[in-house]
Design a protein around this motif. Structure first.
Motif: not given
Length: 157
Positions: A1-13, A19-26
């Protein structure tokens, strides 16, 4: 779970900031991390193969729901992790089943029909002349030559 919270925050921002990579990768990364977390913490799995299966099922569910295609999304999730095609073929049935369930739940909760999320209309094309076909063949051969020279140079390095 320690990877999920930073990924969610980074993906949201990233997504909100354009961001040019799109929402599917996050989305895939977050669902894969949640699948592994549920496998290890809730189901108390120690076997790496079972944790890998649950992680791949999370990826398959995310891509199936995002693309609107359970078979294509699930197989793409299995292929992304592999160097030579689908290496984790033993998890194929579970991944496809998870993709189907996720698609049905997602479409049911959002009250959408079960179909592709895009509509492709074929534009009317004028008839191609022989010059267009020959020009396309020459461009294709040129591209194949560039690819062959790049792969031979890359192989020598």
């Amino acid at each position: 779970m320690n990877h999920v919270v930073p990924m969610v925050c980074a993906s949201m921002f990233s997504i909100l900031g354009g961001g040019s990579l799109g929402p599917e990768a996050p989305l895939v990364a977050i669902c894969a991390a949640l699948g592994g977390f549920v496998s290890r913490r809730i189901f108390k799995q120690k076997n790496r193969n079972v944790v890998r299966k649950h992680t791949l099922m999370g990826m398959a569910g995310a891509l199936a729901a995002f693309f609107g295609s359970p078979l294509g999304g699930s197989l793409f999730a299995l292929e992304v992790n592999s160097r030579f095609g689908v290496e984790y073929f033993e998890h194929t049935v579970e991944a496809i089943f998870c993709g189907e369930i996720c698609l049905v739940v997602f479409r049911g909760l959002s009250r959408l029909p079960i179909q592709s999320i895009w509509v492709i209309t074929e534009p009317k094309l004028s008839s191609a002349s022989p010059v267009d076909v020959i020009t396309g063949a020459c461009i294709g051969l040129l591209g194949a030559g560039v690819a062959a020279s790049f792969s031979s140079l890359h192989f020598k390095v």
